[in-house]
Enzyme design. Structure first.
Site, mmCIF file in Angstrom:
data_model
loop_
_atom_site.group_PDB
_atom_site.id
_atom_site.type_symbol
_atom_site.label_atom_id
_atom_site.label_comp_id
_atom_site.label_asym_id
_atom_site.label_seq_id
_atom_site.Cartn_x
_atom_site.Cartn_y
_atom_site.Cartn_z
ATOM 1 N N HIS A 1 -7.343 -6.034 1.328
ATOM 2 C CA HIS A 1 -6.159 -5.200 1.543
ATOM 3 C C HIS A 1 -5.381 -5.603 2.801
ATOM 4 C CE1 HIS A 1 -4.053 -1.575 0.221
ATOM 5 N NE2 HIS A 1 -3.992 -1.134 1.460
ATOM 6 N N SER B 1 0.835 -1.196 0.000
ATOM 7 C CA SER B 1 0.000 0.000 0.000
ATOM 8 C C SER B 1 0.874 1.252 0.000
ATOM 9 C CB SER B 1 -0.965 -0.050 1.193
ATOM 10 O OG SER B 1 -1.979 0.920 1.077
ATOM 11 N N ASP C 1 -10.210 -5.792 -2.774
ATOM 12 C CA ASP C 1 -9.612 -4.698 -2.007
ATOM 13 C C ASP C 1 -10.533 -3.483 -2.076
ATOM 14 O OD1 ASP C 1 -7.974 -2.493 -1.193
ATOM 15 O OD2 ASP C 1 -6.171 -3.618 -1.766
#
Length: 279
Positions: free
Chosen positions: A257, A148, A224
């Site tokens: 995620h 991320s 996600d």
């Protein structure tokens, strides 16, 4: 440069350590994790640096990333820095995506962040020099990865240091932060209002401006919840296609995620790095 050992644990015949040191870059105390595989007892081993995402510290991937078994099998050391300076006297924000835990791997030029938020210098200069001086690491065989915000960091660090890293990968990276809400909040706060200054910390913009890598591996979960609004891997694919960069973009059906996603594909990433670091 000196450091203190906070924790040390035997794991898969290697050693998982957590260390603390006084940082010149951030003007305070910084903590990092380093896993040394059993092969490090016989000599220097390759190093993969893992940059963590928003709200995380070194501990998230150390506790939930499940990297040690694969790292031990391949003889790879894993370095896990923190994501920002922390502590009393360090600026912070009530939101999760700015301030402590959200350094975005830049050197801040704006108040109140500039005195401490120099994570670019920390992860590209200070921390590598520290670990190279004190641990059996082959700094000529380095890879970098991240998740991320950390995937953003891994891509931008590698693109701006193309000779340093033999392998580059990312889990659900923010590939074009200057175009998405996370970056459009953090970049003005840390770097100021001029979008031209943001481009040096935007992987897609760096590629558009001529930065090159031989190849990149990216895993992205299709479930996600940040996929469409913040991550936009299609922008990285388009930039790599235009630039002739060999991007392996794997869309993983049903994954989100979280570290459930990261831990599922961590061994694959370490194996991918190992093939390039040990060839």
């Amino acid at each position: 440069m000196t450091f203190e050992t906070v924790e040390l644990h035997k794991a898969h015949e290697g050693l998982q350590g957590v260390y603390r040191h006084a940082s010149t870059a951030t003007g305070g105390s910084m903590t990092f994790a380093l896993y040394l595989p059993p092969q490090a007892r016989a000599g220097k081993v390759p190093l993969v640096t893992y940059l963590s995402g928003l709200t995380c510290s070194h501990a998230n991937v150390m506790d939930k990333g499940e990297y040690r078994k694969a790292a031990a099998e391949h003889g790879i050391a894993i370095l896990c820095p923190d994501t920002s300076p922390r502590g009393e006297g360090v600026a912070n924000d009530d939101a999760y995506d700015l301030g402590q835990g959200a350094g975005f791997y830049v050197d801040a030029t704006q108040a109140p962040w500039a005195p401490h938020f120099n994570m670019w210098t920390y992860v590209t200069e200070e921390l590598p020099a520290l670990v190279a001086a004190h641990f059996p690491l082959d700094m000529n065989r380095q890879g970098i990865t991240g998740h991320s915000m950390g995937g953003h960091g891994a891509l931008t660090v590698a693109l701006r240091h193309p000779g340093r890293f033999r392998s580059v990968s990312a889990f659900a990276p923010i590939v074009a932060p200057a175009r998405v809400p996370w970056g459009r909040k953090a970049f003005p706060a840390y770097l100021g209002a001029d979008p031209a200054k943001w481009r040096r910390h935007d992987a897609v913009a760096l590629i558009e401006d001529g930065a090159r890598l031989a190849e990149i591996l990216v895993d992205q979960g299709t479930a996600d919840n940040f996929l469409e609004g913040q991550l936009k891997p299609e922008l990285l694919k388009a930039a790599c296609d235009r630039a002739g960069i060999d991007l392996t973009l794997r869309l993983q059906e049903g994954y989100d995620h979280s570290y459930h996603f990261i831990s599922t594909f961590m061994a694959s990433h370490i194996g991918w790095h190992a093939m390039r670091l040990k060839s």
